[in-house]
Motif scaffolding. Structure first.
Motif, mmCIF file in Angstrom:
data_model
loop_
_atom_site.group_PDB
_atom_site.id
_atom_site.type_symbol
_atom_site.label_atom_id
_atom_site.label_comp_id
_atom_site.label_asym_id
_atom_site.label_seq_id
_atom_site.Cartn_x
_atom_site.Cartn_y
_atom_site.Cartn_z
ATOM 1 N N GLY A 195 -37.364 0.934 -12.646
ATOM 2 C CA GLY A 195 -37.848 0.971 -11.336
ATOM 3 C C GLY A 195 -37.055 0.815 -10.173
ATOM 4 N N MET A 196 -35.911 -0.568 -10.863
ATOM 5 C CA MET A 196 -35.180 -1.491 -10.058
ATOM 6 C C MET A 196 -34.036 -0.360 -9.944
ATOM 7 N N LEU A 197 -33.655 0.380 -11.056
ATOM 8 C CA LEU A 197 -32.554 0.963 -10.722
ATOM 9 C C LEU A 197 -32.782 2.487 -10.114
ATOM 10 N N TRP A 198 -33.967 2.609 -10.090
ATOM 11 C CA TRP A 198 -34.619 3.909 -9.260
ATOM 12 C C TRP A 198 -34.180 3.120 -7.523
ATOM 13 N N LEU A 199 -35.432 2.393 -7.571
ATOM 14 C CA LEU A 199 -35.549 1.914 -6.160
ATOM 15 C C LEU A 199 -33.888 1.693 -5.019
ATOM 16 N N LYS A 204 -29.449 2.855 -2.380
ATOM 17 C CA LYS A 204 -27.557 3.773 -1.881
ATOM 18 C C LYS A 204 -28.131 5.325 -1.231
ATOM 19 N N GLN A 205 -28.627 6.105 -1.673
ATOM 20 C CA GLN A 205 -28.801 7.052 -0.915
ATOM 21 C C GLN A 205 -29.165 7.385 0.136
ATOM 22 N N ALA A 206 -29.443 6.335 1.173
ATOM 23 C CA ALA A 206 -30.336 6.049 2.337
ATOM 24 C C ALA A 206 -28.523 5.672 3.610
ATOM 25 N N LEU A 207 -28.013 4.386 2.497
ATOM 26 C CA LEU A 207 -27.216 4.205 2.924
ATOM 27 C C LEU A 207 -25.740 5.272 3.947
ATOM 28 N N ALA A 208 -25.385 5.801 2.158
ATOM 29 C CA ALA A 208 -24.429 6.696 2.383
ATOM 30 C C ALA A 208 -25.026 7.770 3.428
ATOM 31 N N ILE A 209 -25.835 8.524 3.860
ATOM 32 C CA ILE A 209 -26.270 8.901 4.770
ATOM 33 C C ILE A 209 -26.152 8.246 6.165
#
Length: 461
Positions: A195-199, A204-209
């Motif tokens: 769960g922690m890996l997914w969240l 990080k995906q949100a940060l990248a965009i």
């Protein structure tokens, strides 16, 4: 035979649909049950008064003290500010750089300490919102983060958790809340890491965009950073009391099994095997003492609102247990219908190993009803004795049946119509479209973990 099977499937489908649309399960469960009875050629009134009601009433008899005491304990911790104090301290200690971990751990501590999932969501959300905003993490990730900490490993995997999903199997398998501790711990760690890996990946995906917390949200909590709350160490005392006493009353020389003479229990109270009820007794004692401790430590904070708080807690407990009892009544009427034999054979034939078969059955029913406790109760009421007999024939410990059943109940239960999911989204002011994806991934992760454990154990047993 087609019409008999169709009657059961239709009843289940209607139960899902109507529950999802917000109709009270207390009313719709007997209605769809009797529809299935009519379509199957059964007797309407006898099915209701002599099957549905006795099983529902027996469930209330067995578990009402747990529901009530759990609700009261959680309410006292909420009213006193103790739950909020614990959440704030953990979140502030770990800081904004570990915002997701901080929220997950805050939920975990509160849930494992005996506070109900709904109270945890209310208590943690203000601090989760503040630290996510400070870290500029999208608000849409908060429900998934709370779900991981409160709705998964501390709800039914870790040994000793006082949540109802870990209590129900004790009445059917003669186990206690610490059943199969190693399996529970391994499963819990797998769920936590996954769960922690997914969240973190989603963060990080949100940060990248360049996506941040966002603006224009509803149900934003007030800034309570400087709100006066009880001392953290004093706040955590009632949780420690519940956890410690539950262990002492379950697995030491002071176990409730030794409190009363076995002959008197059998002759006067018709309790042939005290192990089938001792887990409930130990938790009743632990929650009662924990609640009294919480009250005494915070008497000045709660005395003016104690009456209204206890009334609210009682109403919540009554609604929760009668919803689940209605689902238990539903399941027990369904098992008397002609079409159920075919469905039951399909479930049993899913695997020759009772652990795998049990995991399938509990997951399916928890998903259908949208309730971990409801799905678990239906399966164990209907097929618990058969699973226990299969396990004894294969030399499988009842403790493993307990742990797999408990963990499986917290798998597919969190489908979109689940009451806890709907409440969590309402608390955070978010929609299924915005936040359900992360809850669903954690649901899948939990389900996969249960089947990995069940299949692995089946290879060696």
């Amino acid at each position: 035979m087609f019409i008999e099977i169709f009657a059961i499937v239709l009843a289940l489908a209607l139960l899902i649909f109507l529950a999802y649309r917000g109709y009270p399960v207390i009313i719709i469960a007997p209605i769809v049950t009797l529809l299935a009875v009519i379509m199957s050629g059964g007797l309407l009134l006898p099915s209701y008064t002599e099957v549905f009601m006795p099983y529902a009433a027996n469930y209330v008899k067995s578990f009402f003290p747990i529901f009530l005491l759990g609700a009261v304990f959680g309410k006292v911790m909420e009213m006193s500010g103790a739950a909020a104090s614990i959440a704030r301290t953990i979140v502030q200690t770990l800081g904004s750089k570990r915002a997701i971990l901080a929220v997950v751990l805050a939920c975990s501590v509160l849930t494992y300490g005996g506070i109900s999932l709904f109270v945890v969501a209310f208590a943690v959300y203000p601090f989760a919102s503040a630290i996510f905003k400070e870290s500029d993490i999208p608000k849409r990730l908060i429900p998934g983060t709370i779900a991981l900490g409160a709705f998964t490993y501390t709800m039914d995997a870790f040994p000793g958790t006082p949540q109802i999903q870990n209590i129900i199997p004790t009445n059917y398998f003669g186990t206690d809340l610490y059943a199969a501790p190693l399996v529970g711990i391994i499963g819990g760690i797998m769920i936590f890491i996954g769960g922690m890996l997914w969240l973190e990946r989603r963060r990080k995906q949100a940060l990248a965009i360049g996506e941040g917390y966002g603006e224009g949200h509803i149900n934003e909590p007030e800034n309570n950073e400087h709100q006066s709350l009880p001392n953290f160490w004093m706040s955590i005392v009632p949780l420690v009391v519940v956890i410690a006493l539950n262990f002492i009353f379950s697995r030491t020389g002071m176990s409730v099994k030794n409190w009363y003479d076995a002959t008197i229990l059998k002759e006067t109270y018709n309790i042939a095997d005290v192990s089938t009820i001792s887990s409930s007794w130990s938790l009743i004692a632990a929650l009662t003492i924990g609640t009294l401790v919480a009250m005494l430590l915070n008497i000045k904070r709660i005395k003016l609102k104690l009456a209204s708080g206890l009334t609210a807690a009682t109403a919540g407990a009554l609604l929760a247990i009668f919803n689940t009892a209605s689902e238990v009544g539903f399941g027990n009427v369904i098992k008397t219908l002609p079409g159920f034999a075919s469905i039951q054979n399909w479930v049993f034939n899913a695997s020759n190993n009772p652990l795998v078969s049990e995991a399938v059955a509990v997951n399916v029913l928890a998903g259908v009803t949208g309730s971990a406790s409801g799905g678990l109760s239906i399966v164990l009421e209907v097929m618990g004795s058969q699973y226990l007999q299969m396990a004894e024939n294969l030399g499988i410990s009842p403790e493993l049946l307990h742990r797999i059943a408990s963990m499986a109940s917290g798998g597919m239960d969190t489908l979109p119509h689940n009451g806890a999911v709907i409440t969590l989204l309402a608390i955070t002011g978010l929609t299924h479209r915005q936040s359900y994806k992360d809850i669903f991934i954690i649901t899948i992760l939990k389900t996969v973990t249960v089947f990995i454990l069940a299949f692995t154990l089946s290879l060696f047993l």
